[in-house]
Design a protein around this motif. Structure first.
Motif, short mmCIF file in Angstrom:
data_model
loop_
_atom_site.label_atom_id
_atom_site.label_comp_id
_atom_site.label_asym_id
_atom_site.label_seq_id
_atom_site.Cartn_x
_atom_site.Cartn_y
_atom_site.Cartn_z
N VAL A 1 0.86 -1.19 0.00
CA VAL A 1 0.00 0.00 0.00
C VAL A 1 0.89 1.23 0.00
N GLY A 2 0.87 1.97 -1.11
CA GLY A 2 1.61 3.23 -1.19
C GLY A 2 3.03 3.06 -1.67
N ASN A 3 3.65 4.21 -2.00
CA ASN A 3 4.99 4.23 -2.56
C ASN A 3 5.64 5.60 -2.32
N GLU A 4 6.68 5.63 -1.51
CA GLU A 4 7.51 6.82 -1.32
C GLU A 4 6.72 8.05 -0.91
N GLU A 5 5.76 7.89 0.00
CA GLU A 5 5.00 9.06 0.46
C GLU A 5 5.87 10.00 1.29
N ASN A 6 5.67 11.31 1.09
CA ASN A 6 6.45 12.32 1.79
C ASN A 6 5.71 12.90 2.99
N LEU A 7 4.47 12.49 3.23
CA LEU A 7 3.67 12.95 4.36
C LEU A 7 3.43 11.74 5.26
N PRO A 8 4.36 11.44 6.14
CA PRO A 8 4.32 10.15 6.84
C PRO A 8 3.08 9.91 7.69
N ASP A 9 2.64 10.91 8.42
CA ASP A 9 1.50 10.67 9.31
C ASP A 9 0.20 10.51 8.52
N GLN A 10 0.03 11.32 7.48
CA GLN A 10 -1.17 11.18 6.66
C GLN A 10 -1.17 9.84 5.93
N TYR A 11 0.00 9.46 5.40
CA TYR A 11 0.09 8.16 4.72
C TYR A 11 -0.25 7.03 5.68
N PHE A 12 0.34 7.07 6.86
CA PHE A 12 0.19 5.91 7.74
C PHE A 12 -1.23 5.78 8.27
N ALA A 13 -1.92 6.91 8.45
CA ALA A 13 -3.32 6.83 8.85
C ALA A 13 -4.13 6.09 7.79
N ASN A 14 -3.87 6.39 6.52
CA ASN A 14 -4.58 5.67 5.45
C ASN A 14 -4.13 4.22 5.36
N PHE A 15 -2.84 3.98 5.52
CA PHE A 15 -2.32 2.62 5.47
C PHE A 15 -3.04 1.72 6.47
N LEU A 16 -3.22 2.23 7.69
CA LEU A 16 -3.89 1.42 8.72
C LEU A 16 -5.32 1.07 8.31
N ARG A 17 -5.99 1.99 7.61
CA ARG A 17 -7.35 1.71 7.13
C ARG A 17 -7.33 0.58 6.09
N PHE A 18 -6.38 0.66 5.15
CA PHE A 18 -6.25 -0.40 4.15
C PHE A 18 -5.95 -1.74 4.83
N ARG A 19 -4.97 -1.72 5.74
CA ARG A 19 -4.55 -2.97 6.37
C ARG A 19 -5.70 -3.61 7.14
N ALA A 20 -6.44 -2.81 7.88
CA ALA A 20 -7.54 -3.36 8.67
C ALA A 20 -8.58 -4.03 7.77
N ALA A 21 -8.89 -3.38 6.64
CA ALA A 21 -9.90 -3.95 5.75
C ALA A 21 -9.40 -5.23 5.09
N ILE A 22 -8.13 -5.24 4.65
CA ILE A 22 -7.59 -6.43 3.99
C ILE A 22 -7.49 -7.60 4.97
#
Length: 840
Positions: A392-413
């Motif tokens: 999920v994602g690639n080389e994001e420069n906004l770490p906190d915003q990216y990781f908040a979304n990542f957790l949403r993806f991970r929980a659903a998967i």
């Protein structure tokens, strides 16, 4: 077309350093070993996963259309538009031919379908002779054809002529001479129908042309004009270019990461619903890329061209399966990276992307009775592909915003597919604030695997062999999704090989690694270096391709504990010239001075008498003295470095004043500039005026030493002081300490790792000697009994050599050599040597 091949620097004596009977004649005694390798063959070692090495495919450098994807027609659906590239039109690569008609591209209600919107409109009058139509020039120099090769033609067409419209199709060279027997159709009816035929080439060429001409009157509409070689990889329809696919397959990769890269998560604030589907700058959406090719969308590629999606997710999964590799798709996290710093606040869009990812797993793994598993079956693959990982994602420069979304993806998967591993990432660099923050978030959340990316100098790779020695064994595993040394010469490949011995030694942490990028069309390059280069009919592997292939074909199943001793290169103080530079920016400099710690002035220039002390490293930019200051005024020029002085002291202060005038970034101040290209520079206002960094350069490439957020204001004069004390540097901006670093890492040009192949029972002793002198080495295998003959493969040569279209001088050479439980081997200068030793 054949290319001359030559072998240089490969004079290897098969029995040099062997044990066994001494010839009757006397021979000179061998020199004392400078290095020793001690192996514990009975040690437990570390298991090496089958996925240790793989490949990363991104549609960059025209890697898909005109590359790995087999289609020969460029712009087959007339969707090339200025939104993709300002130079494009709907007729890019097409030329109207003949008389008695006009050719235009149209987007109206008569389109082929909602995903394929632009088509060719031929308005025909009475046509005599050869008819009226269009000619396609293909990729690079034209269509690459082989004598006897069969090429499948297809077109979607409709006509308003009551009697139908005759349509002729020819293959010919640039002079018009036929290359195959023509084929002909009569298009009938004013609704879209598909017409197909096969052309058989009469001779070899790399400059063929395809012409489609019509006769009669009325309006003929054409779309999806295609010419596909029958001879694709595995002979698949809508398949892959054979030579490129075979080169990738020959690597025996453990995984394929796709489809990117920066094209995945850029512009990801766009959706693809009815309102925004045709924005033509949305993020990569896997659903755009499946189903019949004529119904797939096209999209603006992040790298500045159109991508047709003829090579889509089904083809990626199928190719992975064909070559025995694990598929690893990357989906957008709705936070942009690669220089774009935006995050979506559209909850509905985020939810749709999460659902799309769940649908992707169903497409790969679902039963034929499911919606997306059923589509997979209709595409010809009822059996599930067996997807196990999603990034999920690639080389994001906004770490906190990216990781908040990542957790949403991970929980659903994980809720629906608990056996699927969800891979996070650590941003675009090997160090820095974003890297540290993302790793902290990944560790805290117990993420299974973290994707790291970096492109660095050869020196960085030689100095960081032990990078993963100190990683937490109980923490997230590492997926090194993109790495490369920043050039395509043999020395770069040696540095990469040196580093890879450290990856294998740490295989309990580093589970996967991929050189990147994979492919580059020599006439369409957005990024260097690359693993495999090609034009329309040839392909060649770089020196790094040969090195990666050597490692990937000889991984082993587990490491065997080993250690070595030998000389190291100690760090030296930072000496050399000072430099001034800009990057897409106009700036001026004044009062440059270098002062020793005893107060002595080592260099000074206030430009009152011109700039005669300064020389250009490369002739770039527009430097001149203006109002007593040294000014670079070209805002389009990149890397405009000029240098002066020769500081031999190791303790000194560099001071100057710098002012940005206009442009995209800030300014660059260099020190320790060597004739070899080595240098350090302080990059202020870099990366579109968002970040500052110290970068260490060598051979035209640079690695980040430290980085932090930073911007530079135009019209403001900044006081800069760089304090150098041996290998320690402190940086001051307007009197305030901005940062510091110590570059005291030793450089060890020699590296080794030993692995075991469980199937063959062989020990694989891998040695890298990345220096200009031979390395006499004593290898002690303990009490392990071995057969007296081993298979040795060596890659060596001039470290500045590279493989090109005109020749591939750097190739592996294999021979049989004598070995024993303890033996001495002389490793050639600038070499990588693999010994496969059979145990008893």
């Amino acid at each position: 077309m054949p290319r001359a091949k030559r072998l240089v620097g490969l004079a290897i004596v098969a029995l040099a350093g062997s044990v066994g009977a001494v010839p009757a004649q006397a021979r000179a005694p061998e020199p004392d070993p400078a290095y020793t390798i001690t192996v514990d063959p009975r040690g437990a070692g570390t298991a090496i996963p089958d996925t240790m090495y793989g490949v990363f495919f991104e549609d960059i450098n025209f890697a898909a259309d005109g590359g790995l994807y087999g289609e020969l027609v460029r712009n087959r659906s007339f969707e090339f538009l200025p939104v993709d590239n300002q130079a494009y039109t709907g007729l890019t690569a097409w030329t109207p031919v003949g008389t008695g008609g006009t050719a235009t591209t149209v987007n109206d209600d008569a389109r082929l379908n909602e995903r394929n919107r632009t088509y060719l409109n031929l308005a025909l009058s009475t046509v005599e002779g050869g008819g009226y139509g269009v000619t396609n020039s293909g990729w690079n120099t034209g269509f690459a054809l082989k004598a006897g090769g069969r090429y499948d033609f297809s077109v979607w067409a409709r006509t308003d002529a009551a009697a139908g419209t005759p349509l002729g199709v020819t293959l010919h060279d640039t002079s018009g001479a036929a290359l195959a027997a023509p084929i002909a159709f009569t298009v009938r009816g004013n609704s879209w129908s598909k017409y197909t035929g096969t052309l058989t080439a009469w001779r070899d060429t790399d400059a063929g042309r395809l012409s489609v001409r019509a006769a009669g009157t009325g309006t003929l509409k054409l779309d999806m004009i295609s010419l596909f070689p029958r001879d694709t990889f595995r002979n698949r329809a809508n398949g892959l270019r054979r030579d490129l696919a075979e080169k990738i397959a020959a690597l025996k990769p453990g995984f394929v990461r796709f489809p990117g890269g920066c094209l995945v998560n850029t512009n990801s604030h766009y959706g693809y619903d009815a309102a925004s589907n045709y924005e033509r700058s949305r993020s990569y959406q896997w659903k755009d890329t499946v189903g019949p090719v004529e119904e797939r969308a096209t999209n603006r590629n992040f790298w500045g061209y159109n991508q047709s999606y003829g090579l889509g997710y089904f083809e990626y999964f199928q190719f992975s399966e064909d070559i025995g590799a694990m598929p690893l798709p990357v989906v957008p996290a709705l936070v942009t990276g690669c220089g774009q710093n935006r995050a979506t606040n559209d909850e509905a869009l985020l939810q749709r992307h999460i659902q799309d990812t769940l649908d992707l797993v169903e497409f790969a793994n679902g039963p034929v009775s499911s919606t997306w598993g059923g589509l997979r079956a209709r595409m010809g693959h009822p059996k599930p592909f067996g997807l196990t990982h999603v990034a999920v994602g690639n080389e994001e420069n906004l770490p906190d915003q990216y990781f908040a979304n990542f957790l949403r993806f991970r929980a659903a998967i994980e809720a629906r597919y608990p056996t699927v591993t969800v891979v996070g990432n650590s941003g675009p660099d090997d160090t820095g604030a974003t890297f540290d923050r993302l790793w902290a978030l990944n560790r805290e959340a117990g993420v299974d695997m973290v994707d790291e990316h970096y492109y660095n100098t050869p020196g960085w790779f030689l100095q960081n062999n032990a990078r993963y020695d100190s990683y937490d064994r109980a923490g997230p595993k590492v997926f090194l999704g993109e790495f490369a040394s920043q050039d395509n010469k043999l020395f770069n490949s040696l540095a990469e090989a040196h580093y890879m011995t450290g990856l294998e030694r740490n295989a309990d942490v580093v589970q996967m690694a991929a050189y990147a990028p994979l492919l580059a069309n020599i006439d369409h390059v957005q990024w260097r270096p690359d693993l495999i280069w090609f034009d329309n009919d040839e392909s060649w592997g770089t020196t790094s391709y040969q090195m990666q292939k050597l490692f990937m074909n000889n991984v082993g199943d587990r490491t065997v504990p080993s250690r070595f001793t030998g000389p190291v290169i100690q760090p030296r103080g930072i000496t050399g010239a000072v430099g001034l530079s800009t990057w897409a920016t106009a700036a001026r400099y004044d009062d440059v001075q270098v002062t020793g710690t005893d107060g002595a002035v080592l260099f000074r220039d206030d430009f009152a008498n011109g700039a005669g002390q300064w020389t250009s490293v490369e002739p770039r930019g527009a430097w001149s003295v203006v109002d007593g200051q040294y000014q670079q005024s070209d805002t389009a020029a990149l890397d405009t470095l000029v240098k002066a002085g020769n500081i031999t002291a190791t303790d000194y202060d560099l001071t100057l004043k710098a002012t940005k005038l206009s442009g995209a970034e800030g300014f660059l101040v260099a020190f320790g500039v060597q004739d070899s290209g080595e240098l350090y520079w302080w990059n202020l206002g870099g990366w579109n005026n968002t970040q500052g960094a110290i970068q260490k350069g060598a051979g035209g490439s640079k690695s980040i030493v430290i980085a932090k957020p930073n911007s530079v204001e135009a019209g403001v004069t900044y006081d800069i002081r760089i304090e150098v004390r041996g290998t320690t540097v402190r940086l001051f901006l307007n009197g305030q300490e901005w940062g510091s670093f110590t570059d005291d890492q030793v450089s060890q040009p020699f590296a080794q790792v030993v692995t075991r192949d469980d199937r063959t029972g062989e020990l694989i002793v891998k040695v890298v000697n990345a220096q200009d002198t031979p390395a006499v080495t004593r290898i002690d295998l303990g009490r392990q009994r071995v057969r007296d003959t081993a298979r040795m493969t060596v890659i060596t040569g001039d470290p500045g050599e590279q493989n090109t279209r005109s020749g591939e001088p750097i190739q592996p050479v294999t021979s049989n050599v004598r070995v024993g439980s303890a033996f001495t081997r002389t490793y050639p200068p600038n070499s990588v040597t693999f010994l496969r030793i059979r145990t008893r």
